[in-house]
Design an enzyme around this catalytic site. Structure first.
Site, PDB file in Angstrom:
ATOM      1  N   SER A 147      -3.440  -0.997   5.291  1.00  0.00           N
ATOM      2  CA  SER A 147      -3.400   0.037   6.328  1.00  0.00           C
ATOM      3  C   SER A 147      -2.857  -0.621   7.768  1.00  0.00           C
ATOM      4  O   SER A 147      -2.276   0.099   8.259  1.00  0.00           O
ATOM      5  CB  SER A 147      -4.703   0.637   6.511  1.00  0.00           C
ATOM      6  OG  SER A 147      -5.112   1.185   5.078  1.00  0.00           O
ATOM      7  N   SER A 148      -3.481  -1.615   8.032  1.00  0.00           N
ATOM      8  CA  SER A 148      -2.969  -2.461   9.219  1.00  0.00           C
ATOM      9  C   SER A 148      -1.539  -2.564   9.364  1.00  0.00           C
ATOM     10  O   SER A 148      -0.978  -2.641  10.400  1.00  0.00           O
ATOM     11  CB  SER A 148      -3.871  -3.606   9.452  1.00  0.00           C
ATOM     12  OG  SER A 148      -3.563  -4.734   8.489  1.00  0.00           O
ATOM     13  N   SER A 149      -1.056  -2.946   8.007  1.00  0.00           N
ATOM     14  CA  SER A 149       0.556  -3.340   8.148  1.00  0.00           C
ATOM     15  C   SER A 149       1.385  -2.316   8.752  1.00  0.00           C
ATOM     16  O   SER A 149       2.346  -2.375   9.190  1.00  0.00           O
ATOM     17  CB  SER A 149       1.028  -3.581   6.910  1.00  0.00           C
ATOM     18  OG  SER A 149       0.947  -2.627   5.903  1.00  0.00           O
ATOM     19  N   CYS A 150       0.934  -0.985   8.866  1.00  0.00           N
ATOM     20  CA  CYS A 150       1.699   0.013   9.308  1.00  0.00           C
ATOM     21  C   CYS A 150       1.672  -0.007  10.890  1.00  0.00           C
ATOM     22  O   CYS A 150       2.754   0.690  11.142  1.00  0.00           O
ATOM     23  CB  CYS A 150       0.747   1.587   8.918  1.00  0.00           C
ATOM     24  SG  CYS A 150       0.554   1.903   7.404  1.00  0.00           S
ATOM     25  N   GLY A 151       0.826  -0.713  11.438  1.00  0.00           N
ATOM     26  CA  GLY A 151       1.048  -1.105  12.752  1.00  0.00           C
ATOM     27  C   GLY A 151       1.993  -2.404  13.319  1.00  0.00           C
ATOM     28  O   GLY A 151       2.132  -2.800  14.357  1.00  0.00           O
TER      29      GLY A 151
END
Length: 268
Positions: A111-115
């Site tokens: 999920s954090s990779s989206c940022g």
């Protein structure tokens, strides 16, 4: 009983100003929920069929399981938990899951990779998967021919014209696994999941062919599966090329009608 992949509906076809009512085969699109050790990790729209392959492939390419967990996965192959509606697949690895366990940690990273920016996304992949091992260069004549070799392995596309195909080929140009789905990512996950369940990962000596563009996600999945080459019918993104070069993966795009563009390795 498994769900059908196509459904016959009436269609009005207009040709040269003439309208005709005919029966047409349309691809079925249904939701699938994937549970890993009791945790819902994904919900996706897919073409029914090869659902366990899809679930396993998704979990592998998203970093939720590893190829090394195959022995434990085999324990549930005989009777994977699949809901009566065939729209839920539950995988049990046999490992305990806590709120802050492996699944939760992996989902947080995904999920954090989206940022992340493109460079950070590549670094995260390199840290998680590592570079591909050295391999024999691929015969470009073979790679250019793959689009023609897919013929005969797309029954759903032939019937409906509305699905993608992903195919794993060996160095002799033989089809190892072919899977179709309305979603291009799903088709790839189905191929990778099948190879994992057949104990054929990492796929270092195989090439992955996709009937789509070569996006960053396509390279990510191919890299996670260990493919040393990716060939796409359409073009790649800049991030996909940068990722393929970082992985040491051969990347070709616009592969059709006996031609292709090679973007990786650098200077190809």
């Amino acid at each position: 009983m498994s769900q059908p992949a196509t459904e016959r509906l009436s269609t009005e076809k207009v040709r040269a100003g003439e309208a005709t009512l005919v029966d047409d085969d349309l691809i079925v699109e249904e939701p699938l929920s994937i549970e890993l050790d009791g945790v819902l990790v994904a919900s996706t729209m897919r073409t029914p069929g090869d659902d366990f392959d899809l679930a396993v492939g998704f979990c592998l390419t998203d970093g939720l399981i590893t190829a090394g967990e195959l022995p434990r996965l085999r324990g549930c192959l005989g009777s994977p938990s699949i809901a009566a509606a065939s729209n839920v697949v539950a995988i049990d690895t046999g490992r305990p899951q806590l709120v802050n366990g492996p699944v939760a940690t992996a989902r947080a990273l995904i999920s954090s990779s989206c940022g992340l920016c493109g460079s950070d996304a590549i670094h995260e992949l390199a840290d998680r998967i590592g570079p591909l091992p050295d391999h024999e260069p691929w015969d470009r004549t073979l790679l250019v021919s793959l689009a023609d070799r897919v013929e005969g392995h797309q029954p759903l596309h032939d019937a409906t014209g509305s699905v993608h195909v992903a195919v794993a080929f060996d160095r002799a140009g033989n089809v190892v696994v072919a899977r179709e789905d309305i979603g291009r990512h799903n088709a790839v996950d189905k191929v990778i999941g099948r190879l994992l369940l057949d104990a054929r990962l990492p796929a270092n000596d195989l090439v992955l062919f996709v009937s789509s563009r070569a996006s960053f996600e396509m390279v990510q999945k191919a890299w996670a599966g260990g493919f040393s080459a990716l060939v796409a019918v359409s073009g790649p993104s800049a991030l996909a090329v940068q990722s393929a070069r970082r992985a040491g993966m051969t990347l070709a795009g616009f592969a059709r009608a006996g031609r292709a563009n090679f973007y990786s390795p650098e200077g190809a």
